[in-house]
Write a protein that holds these residues in place. Sequence first.
Motif, PDB file in Angstrom:
ATOM      1  N   ARG A   1       0.838  -1.187   0.000  1.00 26.08           N
ATOM      2  CA  ARG A   1       0.000   0.000   0.000  1.00 26.08           C
ATOM      3  C   ARG A   1       0.876   1.242   0.000  1.00 26.08           C
ATOM      4  N   LEU A   2       0.245   2.414   0.009  1.00 27.09           N
ATOM      5  CA  LEU A   2       0.987   3.660   0.110  1.00 27.09           C
ATOM      6  C   LEU A   2       1.088   4.067   1.577  1.00 27.09           C
TER       7      LEU A   2
ATOM      8  N   ARG B   1      -2.451  10.875   2.799  1.00 31.33           N
ATOM      9  CA  ARG B   1      -2.922  12.220   3.182  1.00 31.33           C
ATOM     10  C   ARG B   1      -2.665  13.216   2.052  1.00 31.33           C
ATOM     11  N   ARG B   2      -1.500  13.086   1.445  1.00 31.34           N
ATOM     12  CA  ARG B   2      -1.115  13.976   0.350  1.00 31.34           C
ATOM     13  C   ARG B   2      -2.083  13.826  -0.834  1.00 31.34           C
ATOM     14  N   ILE B   3      -2.475  12.593  -1.108  1.00 35.24           N
ATOM     15  CA  ILE B   3      -3.418  12.351  -2.205  1.00 35.24           C
ATOM     16  C   ILE B   3      -4.754  13.044  -1.924  1.00 35.24           C
ATOM     17  N   GLU B   4      -5.195  12.987  -0.690  1.00 36.52           N
ATOM     18  CA  GLU B   4      -6.460  13.674  -0.348  1.00 36.52           C
ATOM     19  C   GLU B   4      -6.331  15.182  -0.590  1.00 36.52           C
ATOM     20  N   GLU B   5      -5.180  15.744  -0.280  1.00 34.02           N
ATOM     21  CA  GLU B   5      -4.940  17.168  -0.552  1.00 34.02           C
ATOM     22  C   GLU B   5      -4.959  17.448  -2.048  1.00 34.02           C
TER      23      GLU B   5
ATOM     24  N   MET C   1       4.095   8.311  -6.499  1.00 35.52           N
ATOM     25  CA  MET C   1       4.268   7.949  -5.085  1.00 35.52           C
ATOM     26  C   MET C   1       4.520   6.462  -4.942  1.00 35.52           C
ATOM     27  N   TRP C   2       3.721   5.682  -5.685  1.00 37.42           N
ATOM     28  CA  TRP C   2       3.881   4.235  -5.605  1.00 37.42           C
ATOM     29  C   TRP C   2       5.293   3.832  -6.047  1.00 37.42           C
ATOM     30  N   GLN C   3       5.718   4.393  -7.153  1.00 35.06           N
ATOM     31  CA  GLN C   3       7.048   4.048  -7.667  1.00 35.06           C
ATOM     32  C   GLN C   3       8.133   4.507  -6.676  1.00 35.06           C
ATOM     33  N   GLY C   4       7.901   5.653  -6.049  1.00 35.23           N
ATOM     34  CA  GLY C   4       8.859   6.152  -5.063  1.00 35.23           C
ATOM     35  C   GLY C   4       8.988   5.206  -3.869  1.00 35.23           C
ATOM     36  N   GLU C   5       7.877   4.633  -3.478  1.00 31.77           N
ATOM     37  CA  GLU C   5       7.910   3.740  -2.305  1.00 31.77           C
ATOM     38  C   GLU C   5       8.347   2.329  -2.652  1.00 31.77           C
TER      39      GLU C   5
ATOM     40  N   LEU D   1      -8.194   3.380  -4.914  1.00 31.16           N
ATOM     41  CA  LEU D   1      -7.993   4.605  -4.126  1.00 31.16           C
ATOM     42  C   LEU D   1      -8.679   5.799  -4.771  1.00 31.16           C
ATOM     43  N   LEU D   2      -8.602   5.865  -6.110  1.00 31.20           N
ATOM     44  CA  LEU D   2      -9.140   7.025  -6.818  1.00 31.20           C
ATOM     45  C   LEU D   2     -10.549   6.776  -7.348  1.00 31.20           C
TER      46      LEU D   2
END
Lengths: 416, 159
Positions: free
Chosen positions: B6-7, B13-17, B35-39, B54-55
Amino acid sequence: MESLLLPQIPDVHRIDIYEAHGGYAMLRAALSKTPDEVTAEVKRSNLRGRGGACFPTGLKWTFMPKDSSKPKYLCINGDESEPGTFKDREIFERNPHLLIEGAVIACYAMGVTTAYLYVRGEYKYWIDLVQKAVDDAYARGYIGTNILGSGFSTDVYIHRGAGAYICGEESALMNSLEGQRGYPRVKPPFPAQNGLWGCPTTINNVETIANVPIILRLGAEAYAKIGAPKHPGPILVGVSGHVNKPGVYEMPTGVPLVDIINIYAGGVPGNKPIKAVIPGGSSTMILRGDALEGVCMDAESLKAAGSSVGTAGLIVMDVDTDLVKVLQRITRFYRHESCGQCTPCREGTGWMEKILTRFCNDDATQADLELLLDVADNIEGNTICALGDAAAWPVQSMIKRFPEEFEKHIQEPAAT
Amino acid sequence: MQHTARLSDENLRRIEELKKRYPHPQAVVLEALWMWQGEHGWISEDGMRYIAQLLGIPDHHVFGVVSFYTMFNRKPVGKHKIEVCTNVSCMLRNSERILRHIEERLNIKAGETTPDQRFTLVEAECLGSCGTAPVMQIGDRYYQNLDPESVDAVLKELP
């Protein structure tokens, strides 16, 4: 000419330094005028878009409906992916507040309440720099709610791409921003009627928007007198390839290409003769090095010379360059970047690459040359967006202007 | 559907913003994939389904997006992904030599990953850095005006 887009002021990327040198004063001035007055000023300046098409910016802004029940959007195109183009990056790095000030003025002029700055995914470092500038501008009240007490509100958001040249095409950019594959849209409808999420949208290049505060500061009439009369203003020219000092140079439009190469960019290494130049990024038609006399970096002059100003990304090639190899690489790029929607582009770019690879391997025939031109001719004008044309033009112009480069690679007919 | 990966809460939280910036949450898909690729280093099918959920958009939509953009890794890559620009301006300044040099140093061809999973080497299209050619990108960073010596220095300093 005084540097206007990239002034020689140390640390002008910082908001306090930018303000100390008159930054955001033009936003204040614009907010005291009516939006129509601001648009009229931009129109009178004769600013033409710096993204490649040279469309009159003020006129484009007037296409936005005045009364709209839907929200209106501004997209600022910072996708900057045309080979040979690296100018918007300089604005991001050295003068981001000029871009932000221009963006907010443009929003005010068009009644836009949300602007998106779309930047290519590879530019993460520069995105972070501009984001810092945007945050600072919010903190000082230049973006956001009730800007400088004017009652006008707008947001500016940065949107990061993820690696696709086609997203620099304005309708593909909108699809990408919406979270879709970056497929260009059929026009009409045009973005001013039906753009982002079906709402009125204007798309302007980063450098175009950065010119807006300059126009207001100098006044439209003074701005219109800079450089070439029909394509005025300061322009960022990126010089790359075989020059001693490659880089981005600010100059008025209308500077002779030979002066750009020899004076700004320090000439060709070893003083070698120039075989060819691509004047405005890889899509623009190639010019012979022995036919550059009198050709200048502006829309009219380059049109007369049989090319175009494009993004003013000047690529210089010396006498020892294998142009067929260059063309093969350029064509390979368009094959890779074709989105695949239109058959002539999807199939044609790959076909041209294969033929050109045969030339590179000295395995081509005279018939291949005719086939190559035929494929290019059948791509041009037959696709949804300009990528097809962009792939065809380098091929057509190279065959027309440098036939000897192809002859060198054509197999001698076998002796019988 | 349950997802094994998961993220992070911070990214959620950032995605909600970010959703507030657009009239439709689908517009956040690129950023969510970043974000996913970053994690996780690359984007698995499970990751795509997670982001779709999620979206609130169809799975196939996220698949279509991931496959369109070249910067998303659809399979695992080395710790350092080295992208050498070979487009025209870099080519004129001998990017070929840079690419070959890295291939020799790492003993892999462009498109491959070293057996120890430290390096993936790929050819890149124009990186928009033509004035400082030849150029390569590793992660978010550009390395400019390269020659074999400076490439060696960069490779040596990478963690």
